[in-house]
Write an enzyme that holds these catalytic residues in place. Structure first.
Site, PDB file in Angstrom:
ATOM      1  N   ARG A   1       0.862  -1.167  -0.225  1.00 34.02           N
ATOM      2  CA  ARG A   1       0.174   0.014   0.059  1.00 34.02           C
ATOM      3  C   ARG A   1       0.830   1.123  -0.053  1.00 34.02           C
ATOM      4  O   ARG A   1       0.848   2.247  -0.800  1.00 34.02           O
ATOM      5  CB  ARG A   1      -0.910   0.004   1.092  1.00 34.02           C
ATOM      6  CG  ARG A   1      -2.116  -1.109   1.128  1.00 34.02           C
ATOM      7  CD  ARG A   1      -2.631  -1.133   2.350  1.00 34.02           C
ATOM      8  NE  ARG A   1      -3.938  -2.039   2.365  1.00 34.02           N
ATOM      9  CZ  ARG A   1      -4.234  -3.449   2.171  1.00 34.02           C
ATOM     10  NH1 ARG A   1      -2.974  -4.155   1.861  1.00 34.02           N
ATOM     11  NH2 ARG A   1      -5.237  -4.109   1.986  1.00 34.02           N
TER      12      ARG A   1
ATOM     13  N   ARG B   1      -6.990 -16.230 -10.833  1.00 30.96           N
ATOM     14  CA  ARG B   1      -7.819 -15.689  -9.590  1.00 30.96           C
ATOM     15  C   ARG B   1      -8.958 -14.430  -9.919  1.00 30.96           C
ATOM     16  O   ARG B   1      -8.325 -13.729 -10.958  1.00 30.96           O
ATOM     17  CB  ARG B   1      -6.839 -15.183  -8.775  1.00 30.96           C
ATOM     18  CG  ARG B   1      -5.587 -16.141  -8.383  1.00 30.96           C
ATOM     19  CD  ARG B   1      -5.615 -16.381  -6.937  1.00 30.96           C
ATOM     20  NE  ARG B   1      -5.455 -15.595  -5.902  1.00 30.96           N
ATOM     21  CZ  ARG B   1      -4.131 -15.466  -5.360  1.00 30.96           C
ATOM     22  NH1 ARG B   1      -3.220 -16.048  -5.755  1.00 30.96           N
ATOM     23  NH2 ARG B   1      -4.195 -14.374  -4.395  1.00 30.96           N
TER      24      ARG B   1
ATOM     25  N   GLN C   1      -9.535  -6.565  -1.469  1.00 34.55           N
ATOM     26  CA  GLN C   1      -8.194  -5.841  -2.142  1.00 34.55           C
ATOM     27  C   GLN C   1      -8.873  -5.161  -3.412  1.00 34.55           C
ATOM     28  O   GLN C   1      -8.161  -4.174  -3.852  1.00 34.55           O
ATOM     29  CB  GLN C   1      -7.338  -6.954  -2.747  1.00 34.55           C
ATOM     30  CG  GLN C   1      -6.563  -7.439  -1.559  1.00 34.55           C
ATOM     31  CD  GLN C   1      -5.861  -8.925  -2.092  1.00 34.55           C
ATOM     32  OE1 GLN C   1      -5.784  -8.981  -3.188  1.00 34.55           O
ATOM     33  NE2 GLN C   1      -4.954  -9.535  -1.316  1.00 34.55           N
TER      34      GLN C   1
ATOM     35  N   ASP D   1      -6.166 -14.394   6.913  1.00 35.52           N
ATOM     36  CA  ASP D   1      -4.873 -15.217   6.668  1.00 35.52           C
ATOM     37  C   ASP D   1      -4.019 -15.943   7.923  1.00 35.52           C
ATOM     38  O   ASP D   1      -3.121 -16.804   7.777  1.00 35.52           O
ATOM     39  CB  ASP D   1      -3.413 -13.851   6.467  1.00 35.52           C
ATOM     40  CG  ASP D   1      -3.692 -13.524   5.080  1.00 35.52           C
ATOM     41  OD1 ASP D   1      -4.240 -14.173   4.190  1.00 35.52           O
ATOM     42  OD2 ASP D   1      -3.086 -12.460   4.877  1.00 35.52           O
TER      43      ASP D   1
ATOM     44  N   LYS E   1      -6.922 -17.023  -2.122  1.00 41.26           N
ATOM     45  CA  LYS E   1      -5.571 -16.753  -1.544  1.00 41.26           C
ATOM     46  C   LYS E   1      -4.719 -17.864  -2.342  1.00 41.26           C
ATOM     47  O   LYS E   1      -4.976 -18.397  -3.342  1.00 41.26           O
ATOM     48  CB  LYS E   1      -5.360 -17.257  -0.070  1.00 41.26           C
ATOM     49  CG  LYS E   1      -6.362 -16.485   0.758  1.00 41.26           C
ATOM     50  CD  LYS E   1      -5.986 -15.053   0.973  1.00 41.26           C
ATOM     51  CE  LYS E   1      -6.861 -14.454   1.684  1.00 41.26           C
ATOM     52  NZ  LYS E   1      -6.322 -13.197   2.172  1.00 41.26           N
TER      53      LYS E   1
END
Ligand code: DC
Length: 644
Positions: free
Chosen positions: A27, A120, A164, A305, A333
């Protein structure tokens, strides 16, 4: 390639510095690239992901100078060059999802990734870019943004797929001509990540406000170059902290604490709920574990996570744990972490099953196996943890940890190298009036070992609670009193330096101590102190109610001392000068009742304890028996033990 992780003997004792958060690093890199002026970023989380992001910035014409874990970024003030080659996000999900919207600022370009990333999901983000004026070809990577028309200032994005997408749009928003209003459609998953994005943006001068429960308004003010230190990665911190919980001992992660914007610091609470002693300061998180954990049910949606870390912990917990809220990580993921966690636990002989949005794990011993890691760093780091206790685990393709933590196995080696030996403990447990204190003091004297009367610690807390005016049934407040009281127990007992040797023996304290000792938080605090005390001394006689069963389950020798209620009442009456023997019997029976039936660490006979009934036996004979047994045991074991 494989790596065999061996059990650690002893208790952990280490302060660790961890690589910067990959999420914060990527970021901060985007923001620094879009900022007006130079930014210097420290403690970068260097990994394949950050390298991919740095490559992307360079392709956009941003000058980046990397020196160790510090990077200097010469921001372009939001004007990005159209990349002349496709940008390669490699295996990095954040790079793919943050770079795509940047193509709106560069007037187009193309973006691709490692073959494993190509499937993805990107659709909702690409649709959002289209609605903002980008001519986007493709619904998954690779994509091509042909040209960009007039850029809009409003967009709606599904919020239940991947945060995201939202973060990617937020990050470019200050560089768009009119800023951006983002409407988040549906249940927001991983809200903490959105807050993390917001906090980095604000550090670089952006204005990002919630203008409704699901509406974010980002002003078109641009970013200002700044100096920024990346916090250690909170998901990565879950591994050393979990290690302290399952191996036992103390691990502190520096530079990460209560002020963190990373949602995964919440994992500290998960460890606390499982029974570890967790202390969170503004700039550190410390876990003190005893090696025993309770099973819990937990929604890991906000910190998904950490799901594989939890899987490893749950395998070590007493009972059945279940995780919910993480169905979405199956596709977003590096690997399907639900299936991967369950499959690998099964391979290690641990019962685990998958369900719609999580998994269930039945705690129990594992056997040795070679675990698959699916090119997923978090799978490798999590399953390796189980090798630290009881039985080794062999991790296949251990090099995949390089994604976020190339030094991971070095850290495990350091935990091993700095571990302190388990103390030799002679545990003496038993009910009130069984003669424990007298026997323990005499045995300690004969063996020349230090002696800890843990009952005096519980009495001290009870006294501190009575003095504080806190209600005895207010668990949280009583626990806080226990946490804050500095208690010293020796021939003199002190609380915060004041001699309370006599005061802790009053009838008032005696009648309050059992309920106080039944509070889980109080037990957690005192058990950790008892362990520290014994570890500092190397060998000791420790007496109480749960020493062999809970505080030192691996104690060298465990004695359970008891006597008939009549005998115990007679002894107590003789000690205190009481004359009503029946009343004394009733009181003792009542205290037995509370101590034996409380939910947390009740008075119980450990499986491997030797029971000695002292009814009608001379104290000296009891002491002789224990001393002789200890000498034989410790001489045979390693020659350590006091001289009688
Ligand atoms: O041994 P004692 O009577 O001084 O102990 C006082 C109380 O403390 C007793 O009622 C139970 C509690 N206790 C405990 O719960 N766990 C210990 N390890 C020691 C004492």
């Amino acid at each position: 390639m494989s790596r065999r992780v061996e059990p650690i003997e002893g208790t952990l004792d280490l302060d660790v510095d961890l690589p910067g958060s990959k999420s914060l690093t990527n970021r901060a890199l985007v923001v620094a690239g879009l900022a007006d002026g130079v930014s210097v970023l420290h403690n970068l989380g260097l990994s394949d992901d950050t390298r991919a992001m740095i490559g992307a910035l360079e392709a956009f014409g941003v000058k980046v100078e990397l020196d160790g874990t510090t990077v200097t970024v010469h921001g372009t003030g939001g004007a990005l060059r159209r990349p002349d080659q496709p940008i390669d996000a490699n295996m990095s999900g954040t790079t793919a999802r943050f770079v795509a919207p940047m193509l709106l600022c560069s007037g187009g370009g193309s973006l691709t990734a490692h073959p494993q990333m190509l499937g993805r999901p990107m659709g909702p983000l690409l649709d959002a870019m289209r609605s903002l004026g980008g001519l986007v070809e493709g619904d998954a990577l690779p994509i091509e943004v042909g040209s960009v028309g007039t850029i809009g200032d409003q967009v709606t994005i599904p919020a239940d797929v991947s945060s995201q997408f939202i973060s990617g749009l937020m990050l470019v928003a200050p560089a768009l001509p009119n800023g951006l209003e983002l409407t988040l459609d549906g249940t927001v998953v991983s809200r903490p990540y959105i807050e993390m994005t917001r906090s980095v943006m604000q550090r670089f001068g952006a204005t990002v406000e919630w203008s409704g429960p699901n509406v974010l308004r980002v002003a078109a003010r641009g970013y200002v170059g700044t100096e920024y230190t990346v916090e250690p990665d909170a998901s990565t911190a879950s591994y050393p902290l979990a290690a302290a919980a399952i191996v036992g001992g103390r691990v502190r992660v520096r530079g990460l604490g209560s002020d963190s914007a990373q949602g995964d610091v919440g994992f500290a609470d998960v460890l606390r709920r499982m029974g570890a002693d967790v202390r969170v300061g503004p700039d550190h998180i410390e876990v003190r574990g005893s090696g025993t954990l309770q099973a819990i049910d937990v929604d890991l949606g906000p910190m998904s996570d950490t799901a594989p870390t939890f899987a490893a912990l749950a395998a070590r917990a007493d009972g059945t744990s279940s995780v919910t809220g993480i169905g979405f990580i199956r596709t977003t993921k590096e690997s399907d972490r639900l299936a991967a966690s369950v499959t690998e636990l099964n391979r290690l002989g641990v019962q685990a099953t998958i369900h719609d949005d999580g998994f269930t794990v039945v705690g129990g011993p594992h056997h040795h196996a070679e675990v698959e890691t699916y090119e997923d760093h978090r799978m490798a780091m999590s399953m390796a943890l189980l090798g630290l206790v009881d039985t080794p685990v062999t991790v296949l393709d251990p090099g995949c940890v390089a994604k976020t933590f190339p030094g991971y196995f070095d850290m495990l080696d350091q935990l091993r190298a700095t571990a302190r030996s388990e103390p030799l403990v002679l545990a003496i447990d038993g009910p009130a009036g069984s003669g424990k204190s007298t026997v323990a003091a005499m045995v300690a004297d004969r063996l020349r070992l230090p002696h800890l009367d843990t009952g005096a610690m519980y009495r001290s807390v009870a006294l501190a609670v009575l003095r504080s005016g806190v209600g005895i049934d207010n668990d949280a407040a009583v626990t806080t009193v226990a946490e804050n009281a500095v208690i010293h127990v020796g021939s003199v007992v002190t609380i915060d330096g004041e001699d309370v040797t006599e005061d802790i023996r009053t009838p008032e304290v005696t009648s309050s101590v059992s309920p106080v000792a039944a509070i889980a938080g109080v037990r957690r605090v005192l058990a950790a102190r008892q362990r520290d005390w014994a570890i500092d001394r190397g060998a000791a006689v420790v007496e109480g109610r749960d020493i062999g069963s809970a505080v030192f389950p691996g104690a060298t020798m465990k004695i359970y001392l008891t006597a008939s209620v009549e005998e115990r009442a007679r002894r107590r009456a003789a000690q205190t000068g009481a004359t009503d023997l029946e009343d004394m019997k009733r009181r003792i029976a009542q205290r037995d009742e509370i101590d034996s039936n409380r939910e947390h660490d009740p008075l119980t006979i450990a499986d491997d304890a030797e029971v000695i009934d002292s009814t009608g036996v001379e104290i000296d004979d009891v002491v002789d028996t224990i001393v002789t047994r200890w000498m034989a045991l410790t001489d045979a074991a390693n020659g350590i033990g006091g001289t009688p």
